[in-house]
Design a protein around this motif. Structure first.
Motif, PDB file in Angstrom:
ATOM      1  N   ALA A   1     -14.642 -13.254  -8.441  1.00 53.86           N
ATOM      2  CA  ALA A   1     -14.946 -13.617  -9.827  1.00 53.86           C
ATOM      3  C   ALA A   1     -14.869 -12.427 -10.761  1.00 53.86           C
ATOM      4  N   TYR A   2     -14.057 -11.419 -10.403  1.00 53.93           N
ATOM      5  CA  TYR A   2     -14.078 -10.169 -11.165  1.00 53.93           C
ATOM      6  C   TYR A   2     -12.661  -9.638 -11.343  1.00 53.93           C
ATOM      7  N   PRO A   3     -11.831 -10.335 -12.130  1.00 51.07           N
ATOM      8  CA  PRO A   3     -10.456  -9.870 -12.303  1.00 51.07           C
ATOM      9  C   PRO A   3     -10.404  -8.557 -13.075  1.00 51.07           C
ATOM     10  N   PRO A   4      -9.446  -7.675 -12.771  1.00 48.69           N
ATOM     11  CA  PRO A   4      -8.442  -7.840 -11.717  1.00 48.69           C
ATOM     12  C   PRO A   4      -8.843  -7.220 -10.384  1.00 48.69           C
ATOM     13  N   LEU A   5     -10.149  -6.965 -10.165  1.00 49.96           N
ATOM     14  CA  LEU A   5     -10.552  -6.399  -8.880  1.00 49.96           C
ATOM     15  C   LEU A   5     -10.406  -7.424  -7.762  1.00 49.96           C
ATOM     16  N   GLN A   6     -10.954  -8.622  -7.971  1.00 48.63           N
ATOM     17  CA  GLN A   6     -10.768  -9.717  -7.017  1.00 48.63           C
ATOM     18  C   GLN A   6     -11.003 -11.026  -7.752  1.00 48.63           C
ATOM     19  N   PHE A   7     -10.073 -11.975  -7.543  1.00 45.94           N
ATOM     20  CA  PHE A   7     -10.131 -13.263  -8.230  1.00 45.94           C
ATOM     21  C   PHE A   7      -9.137 -14.202  -7.569  1.00 45.94           C
ATOM     22  N   VAL A   8      -9.231 -15.476  -7.906  1.00 46.84           N
ATOM     23  CA  VAL A   8      -8.301 -16.471  -7.385  1.00 46.84           C
ATOM     24  C   VAL A   8      -7.176 -16.661  -8.398  1.00 46.84           C
ATOM     25  N   ASP A   9      -5.958 -16.421  -7.964  1.00 42.64           N
ATOM     26  CA  ASP A   9      -4.789 -16.562  -8.825  1.00 42.64           C
ATOM     27  C   ASP A   9      -4.666 -18.019  -9.265  1.00 42.64           C
ATOM     28  N   PRO A  10      -4.696 -18.302 -10.574  1.00 43.59           N
ATOM     29  CA  PRO A  10      -4.638 -19.691 -11.034  1.00 43.59           C
ATOM     30  C   PRO A  10      -3.327 -20.390 -10.679  1.00 43.59           C
ATOM     31  N   LYS A  11      -2.286 -19.636 -10.429  1.00 51.69           N
ATOM     32  CA  LYS A  11      -1.003 -20.255 -10.079  1.00 51.69           C
ATOM     33  C   LYS A  11      -0.904 -20.581  -8.600  1.00 51.69           C
ATOM     34  N   SER A  12      -1.226 -19.599  -7.757  1.00 51.85           N
ATOM     35  CA  SER A  12      -1.034 -19.786  -6.315  1.00 51.85           C
ATOM     36  C   SER A  12      -2.274 -20.279  -5.598  1.00 51.85           C
ATOM     37  N   GLY A  13      -3.450 -20.103  -6.224  1.00 51.16           N
ATOM     38  CA  GLY A  13      -4.686 -20.456  -5.547  1.00 51.16           C
ATOM     39  C   GLY A  13      -5.112 -19.438  -4.507  1.00 51.16           C
ATOM     40  N   GLN A  14      -4.398 -18.305  -4.432  1.00 47.06           N
ATOM     41  CA  GLN A  14      -4.698 -17.268  -3.458  1.00 47.06           C
ATOM     42  C   GLN A  14      -5.641 -16.222  -4.057  1.00 47.06           C
ATOM     43  N   ALA A  15      -6.520 -15.694  -3.210  1.00 47.21           N
ATOM     44  CA  ALA A  15      -7.411 -14.615  -3.632  1.00 47.21           C
ATOM     45  C   ALA A  15      -6.630 -13.306  -3.634  1.00 47.21           C
ATOM     46  N   ILE A  16      -6.618 -12.632  -4.781  1.00 46.77           N
ATOM     47  CA  ILE A  16      -5.832 -11.413  -4.937  1.00 46.77           C
ATOM     48  C   ILE A  16      -6.620 -10.403  -5.752  1.00 46.77           C
ATOM     49  N   GLY A  17      -6.077  -9.186  -5.921  1.00 45.70           N
ATOM     50  CA  GLY A  17      -6.670  -8.213  -6.809  1.00 45.70           C
ATOM     51  C   GLY A  17      -6.642  -6.800  -6.251  1.00 45.70           C
ATOM     52  N   TRP A  18      -7.083  -5.869  -7.070  1.00 42.96           N
ATOM     53  CA  TRP A  18      -7.090  -4.442  -6.725  1.00 42.96           C
ATOM     54  C   TRP A  18      -7.859  -4.204  -5.434  1.00 42.96           C
ATOM     55  N   GLU A  19      -9.057  -4.764  -5.337  1.00 46.10           N
ATOM     56  CA  GLU A  19      -9.877  -4.514  -4.161  1.00 46.10           C
ATOM     57  C   GLU A  19      -9.247  -5.088  -2.897  1.00 46.10           C
ATOM     58  N   TYR A  20      -8.614  -6.259  -3.014  1.00 48.50           N
ATOM     59  CA  TYR A  20      -7.932  -6.817  -1.840  1.00 48.50           C
ATOM     60  C   TYR A  20      -6.820  -5.882  -1.370  1.00 48.50           C
ATOM     61  N   ASP A  21      -6.012  -5.401  -2.303  1.00 52.54           N
ATOM     62  CA  ASP A  21      -4.929  -4.488  -1.923  1.00 52.54           C
ATOM     63  C   ASP A  21      -5.483  -3.215  -1.290  1.00 52.54           C
ATOM     64  N   ALA A  22      -6.549  -2.674  -1.895  1.00 54.84           N
ATOM     65  CA  ALA A  22      -7.136  -1.447  -1.359  1.00 54.84           C
ATOM     66  C   ALA A  22      -7.718  -1.675   0.027  1.00 54.84           C
ATOM     67  N   MET A  23      -8.470  -2.763   0.203  1.00 51.53           N
ATOM     68  CA  MET A  23      -9.092  -3.022   1.497  1.00 51.53           C
ATOM     69  C   MET A  23      -8.045  -3.324   2.566  1.00 51.53           C
ATOM     70  N   ASN A  24      -6.989  -4.042   2.200  1.00 46.97           N
ATOM     71  CA  ASN A  24      -5.919  -4.307   3.161  1.00 46.97           C
ATOM     72  C   ASN A  24      -5.277  -3.007   3.636  1.00 46.97           C
ATOM     73  N   GLU A  25      -5.102  -2.058   2.711  1.00 42.94           N
ATOM     74  CA  GLU A  25      -4.502  -0.783   3.094  1.00 42.94           C
ATOM     75  C   GLU A  25      -5.472   0.052   3.920  1.00 42.94           C
ATOM     76  N   ILE A  26      -6.753   0.012   3.582  1.00 39.05           N
ATOM     77  CA  ILE A  26      -7.749   0.714   4.395  1.00 39.05           C
ATOM     78  C   ILE A  26      -7.746   0.162   5.815  1.00 39.05           C
ATOM     79  N   ALA A  27      -7.706  -1.162   5.943  1.00 38.89           N
ATOM     80  CA  ALA A  27      -7.686  -1.782   7.272  1.00 38.89           C
ATOM     81  C   ALA A  27      -6.438  -1.388   8.045  1.00 38.89           C
ATOM     82  N   ARG A  28      -5.308  -1.330   7.354  1.00 41.84           N
ATOM     83  CA  ARG A  28      -4.056  -0.964   8.029  1.00 41.84           C
ATOM     84  C   ARG A  28      -4.127   0.466   8.559  1.00 41.84           C
ATOM     85  N   ARG A  29      -4.643   1.368   7.726  1.00 42.29           N
ATOM     86  CA  ARG A  29      -4.671   2.767   8.141  1.00 42.29           C
ATOM     87  C   ARG A  29      -5.719   3.055   9.214  1.00 42.29           C
ATOM     88  N   LEU A  30      -6.817   2.314   9.177  1.00 38.02           N
ATOM     89  CA  LEU A  30      -7.862   2.518  10.181  1.00 38.02           C
ATOM     90  C   LEU A  30      -7.685   1.611  11.399  1.00 38.02           C
TER      91      LEU A  30
END
Length: 265
Positions: free
Chosen positions: A41-70
């Motif tokens: 509920a905090y765009p653009p950090l994390q929110f549901v894309d009104p077009k795709s219905g997918q949860a996206i945002g800065w924090e998702y990208d950052a956390m996904n990259e943290i998970a990949r590297r660790l």
């Protein structure tokens, strides 16, 4: 300004390198499952894309990259803000992320990561608002209302920086989610919402001219991820945050979400 195509191309090239190359010097969590909770509920950090219905945002990208590297396996869950800190403290989730301001009183319940972002709070109003243009002007309009979530930085800023220091002040209307405060602003149920510059830009861009930001910054705050006290995830995540800052990944995410991305497009 980098184009969206250029940024995606850069990320695509980066993805071609094996994890070990990027994660050199970082801990290897060997595929450990990690549950991350957010509010979406905090765009653009994390929110549901009104077009795709997918949860996206800065924090998702950052956390996904943290998970990949660790090298840990992510699972995302959703919970309301008012339940999040306690739920992470109780160990229901491993990590919490939703633009959480690092505060000493919260450190009594959870551990924080190193800051991944610094932001400042601003006044978000309807675009036709003319009664006030800064915090003192708002305080002087006796029937003007402010919407906030209890226990958040905007709530305390409203109480102590704009109003009279009374946390029961009837001019503050409480809502369960940040998105609900913005909706109340749009419909005229409240006249002001405080938010950091990150979310303010996202909502202004999405409003089709219906919202604007007024006044100057009301103070800086640092955002961090939260963990259960004593979590062994904090140190690896901190190491990854340091690496992502140093190699320009966070700068690239800032360009992607705060310059190239427009809410609602």
């Amino acid at each position: 300004m980098l184009t969206r195509r250029a940024l995606f191309a850069g990320f695509a090239i980066a993805a071609l390198f094996p994890v070990g190359v990027f994660a050199q010097g970082l801990p290897d969590l060997k595929g450990r499952p990690v549950t991350v909770v957010t509010e979406n509920a905090y765009p653009p950090l994390q929110f549901v894309d009104p077009k795709s219905g997918q949860a996206i945002g800065w924090e998702y990208d950052a956390m996904n990259e943290i998970a990949r590297r660790l090298n840990f396996k992510l699972e995302y869950q959703n919970v309301s803000w008012d339940a999040m800190i306690q739920a992470v403290s109780d160990g229901q989730y491993d990590i919490g992320m939703t633009g959480i301001t690092i505060k000493d009183e919260r450190k009594e319940k959870v551990d924080f990561s190193e800051p991944y972002m610094r932001s400042e709070q601003f006044m978000l109003v309807r675009s036709d608002e003319t009664r006030f243009s800064e915090e003192k002007g708002f305080a002087a309009v006796g029937d003007a209302l402010i919407g906030a979530q209890p226990g958040t930085s905007p709530f305390y800023t409203a109480v102590y920086n704009i109003l009279d220091g009374n946390e029961q002040n009837s001019r503050i209307k409480l809502f369960e989610t940040f998105g609900a405060t913005v909706q109340a602003l749009k419909t005229g149920d409240v006249d002001l919402v405080l938010t950091d510059s990150v979310a303010a830009k996202g909502y202004v861009d999405a409003s089709n001219g219906g919202l604007k930001v007024i006044g100057g910054p009301l103070g800086a705050e640092d955002f961090g991820f939260i963990f259960k006290r004593g979590s062994d995830l904090a140190a690896p995540v901190n190491a990854a945050i340091t690496a992502l800052k140093a190699d320009g990944t966070f700068d690239a995410l800032n360009r992607k979400w705060f310059l190239d991305y427009k809410m609602g497009q």
